[in-house]
Design an enzyme around this catalytic site. Sequence first.
Site, PDB file in Angstrom:
ATOM      1  N   PRO A 149       0.907  -1.135   0.137  1.00 48.73           N
ATOM      2  CA  PRO A 149       0.111   0.066  -0.118  1.00 48.73           C
ATOM      3  C   PRO A 149       0.902   1.157  -0.026  1.00 48.73           C
ATOM      4  O   PRO A 149       1.480   1.331   0.835  1.00 48.73           O
ATOM      5  CB  PRO A 149      -0.847  -0.241   1.217  1.00 48.73           C
ATOM      6  CG  PRO A 149      -0.739  -1.459   1.441  1.00 48.73           C
ATOM      7  CD  PRO A 149       0.630  -1.878   1.192  1.00 48.73           C
ATOM      8  N   GLU A 150       0.505   2.138  -0.812  1.00 53.50           N
ATOM      9  CA  GLU A 150       1.216   3.424  -1.013  1.00 53.50           C
ATOM     10  C   GLU A 150       0.607   4.576  -0.525  1.00 53.50           C
ATOM     11  O   GLU A 150      -0.717   4.367  -0.122  1.00 53.50           O
ATOM     12  CB  GLU A 150       1.841   3.626  -2.461  1.00 53.50           C
ATOM     13  CG  GLU A 150       2.832   2.670  -3.020  1.00 53.50           C
ATOM     14  CD  GLU A 150       3.362   2.807  -4.249  1.00 53.50           C
ATOM     15  OE1 GLU A 150       3.372   3.814  -4.736  1.00 53.50           O
ATOM     16  OE2 GLU A 150       4.108   1.829  -4.807  1.00 53.50           O
ATOM     17  N   LYS A 170       3.205   7.259   4.664  1.00 51.35           N
ATOM     18  CA  LYS A 170       2.327   6.144   4.662  1.00 51.35           C
ATOM     19  C   LYS A 170       1.995   5.499   5.944  1.00 51.35           C
ATOM     20  O   LYS A 170       1.428   4.506   6.151  1.00 51.35           O
ATOM     21  CB  LYS A 170       3.129   5.051   3.921  1.00 51.35           C
ATOM     22  CG  LYS A 170       3.532   5.463   2.570  1.00 51.35           C
ATOM     23  CD  LYS A 170       4.426   4.215   1.903  1.00 51.35           C
ATOM     24  CE  LYS A 170       4.952   4.674   0.513  1.00 51.35           C
ATOM     25  NZ  LYS A 170       5.855   3.478  -0.023  1.00 51.35           N
ATOM     26  N   HIS A 172      -4.821 -14.500   9.958  1.00 52.60           N
ATOM     27  CA  HIS A 172      -4.032 -13.266   9.779  1.00 52.60           C
ATOM     28  C   HIS A 172      -4.873 -12.020  10.257  1.00 52.60           C
ATOM     29  O   HIS A 172      -4.211 -10.799   9.841  1.00 52.60           O
ATOM     30  CB  HIS A 172      -3.819 -13.203   8.204  1.00 52.60           C
ATOM     31  CG  HIS A 172      -3.383 -14.316   7.633  1.00 52.60           C
ATOM     32  ND1 HIS A 172      -1.889 -14.734   8.240  1.00 52.60           N
ATOM     33  CD2 HIS A 172      -3.436 -14.917   6.613  1.00 52.60           C
ATOM     34  CE1 HIS A 172      -1.691 -15.794   7.325  1.00 52.60           C
ATOM     35  NE2 HIS A 172      -2.695 -16.021   6.311  1.00 52.60           N
ATOM     36  N   ARG A 207      14.541  -1.984  -7.156  1.00 53.63           N
ATOM     37  CA  ARG A 207      12.911  -1.935  -7.712  1.00 53.63           C
ATOM     38  C   ARG A 207      12.818  -2.050  -9.036  1.00 53.63           C
ATOM     39  O   ARG A 207      13.686  -1.815  -9.950  1.00 53.63           O
ATOM     40  CB  ARG A 207      12.361  -0.754  -7.183  1.00 53.63           C
ATOM     41  CG  ARG A 207      12.416  -0.354  -5.662  1.00 53.63           C
ATOM     42  CD  ARG A 207      11.437  -1.420  -5.036  1.00 53.63           C
ATOM     43  NE  ARG A 207      11.295  -1.252  -3.478  1.00 53.63           N
ATOM     44  CZ  ARG A 207      10.244  -0.306  -3.181  1.00 53.63           C
ATOM     45  NH1 ARG A 207       9.083  -0.060  -3.898  1.00 53.63           N
ATOM     46  NH2 ARG A 207      10.099  -0.213  -1.984  1.00 53.63           N
ATOM     47  N   ARG A 267      23.581  15.477  -7.622  1.00 60.75           N
ATOM     48  CA  ARG A 267      23.028  14.021  -7.418  1.00 60.75           C
ATOM     49  C   ARG A 267      23.157  13.134  -8.737  1.00 60.75           C
ATOM     50  O   ARG A 267      22.935  13.364  -9.805  1.00 60.75           O
ATOM     51  CB  ARG A 267      21.778  13.973  -6.924  1.00 60.75           C
ATOM     52  CG  ARG A 267      21.482  14.715  -5.688  1.00 60.75           C
ATOM     53  CD  ARG A 267      22.089  14.245  -4.410  1.00 60.75           C
ATOM     54  NE  ARG A 267      21.428  13.015  -4.070  1.00 60.75           N
ATOM     55  CZ  ARG A 267      20.549  12.915  -3.270  1.00 60.75           C
ATOM     56  NH1 ARG A 267      19.822  13.883  -2.613  1.00 60.75           N
ATOM     57  NH2 ARG A 267      20.105  11.780  -2.915  1.00 60.75           N
ATOM     58  N   ARG A 285       1.243 -10.979   5.845  1.00 56.50           N
ATOM     59  CA  ARG A 285       3.030 -11.434   5.782  1.00 56.50           C
ATOM     60  C   ARG A 285       3.374 -10.497   7.136  1.00 56.50           C
ATOM     61  O   ARG A 285       4.800 -10.662   7.603  1.00 56.50           O
ATOM     62  CB  ARG A 285       3.311 -10.506   4.786  1.00 56.50           C
ATOM     63  CG  ARG A 285       2.956 -11.129   3.557  1.00 56.50           C
ATOM     64  CD  ARG A 285       3.380 -10.532   2.177  1.00 56.50           C
ATOM     65  NE  ARG A 285       4.884 -10.466   1.925  1.00 56.50           N
ATOM     66  CZ  ARG A 285       5.698 -10.409   0.794  1.00 56.50           C
ATOM     67  NH1 ARG A 285       5.031  -9.691  -0.062  1.00 56.50           N
ATOM     68  NH2 ARG A 285       6.714 -10.599   0.808  1.00 56.50           N
TER      69      ARG A 285
END
Length: 270
Positions: free
Chosen positions: A2-3, A58, A91, A260, A151, A110
């Site tokens: 979830p973002e 988040k 769960h 990623r 950067r 999880r």
Amino acid sequence: MPELPEVETTRRGIAPYLEGQRVSRVIVRERRLRWPIPEDLDVRLSGQRIECVERRAKYLLIKAEAGSLIGHLGMSGSLRLVECGLVAAKHEHVDIELESGLALRYTDPRRFGALLWCEDPLRHELLARLGPEPLGGLFDGERLFQLSRGRSMAVKPFIMDNAVVVGVGNIYATEALFAAGIDPRREAGSISRARYLRLAEEIKRILAHAIERGGTTLRDFVGGDGQPGYFQQELFAYGRAGEFCKVCGTTLREVKLGQRASVYCPRCQR
């Protein structure tokens, strides 16, 4: 995982049922999350009135009279409202029962999420050093441009850095870079001010639209009302490696950046 839009969707779903309600008891069936749930959580939270439900990055902040519960959904967690006494399935680790007869149930297959208690959440070590909210007034393209100077890291992990801006996870970083026409492999310091101004606007637009659509359901996410998110139907790049670009028809490619998977269009993104 979830973002930000999924967490904000959850907040909006549960807040009307929690705010102003008093907690009758807390039932913890499994304490072993990413960090152990405090053993005295029931003692600390029971009897308190919930004042508001907020979000920072988040993290969900359930603010009560004498402290706050910091919640993180981890990789597969969710919060939803059920009737008190509803038999818990596997769960379903925590119930926060309210005097209204409803309970806030935390599910996490999880167990990478968290429920922590503190007096001042904004001073907690998890939140104290976070950058600005992407939908707030402190975030814009000028900030991205200034922080990127010198950067050499790729632009995608740069905009996913929580010290730069919070809540831009893998899904929405991928989509924002596609919308702005920026190759995720480009060095952050090589991108012009004008392109960062565009990128910041796309980040804001895409996150706001994803919230309106209830977030992105890819595996386990459901909102506070138990409903899935629908933004996945509008994804242009994320999860579409090997498929045709919806804009130009070129085959989308995938590359690893900062461990990623990053999907991009070699023609639309430069």
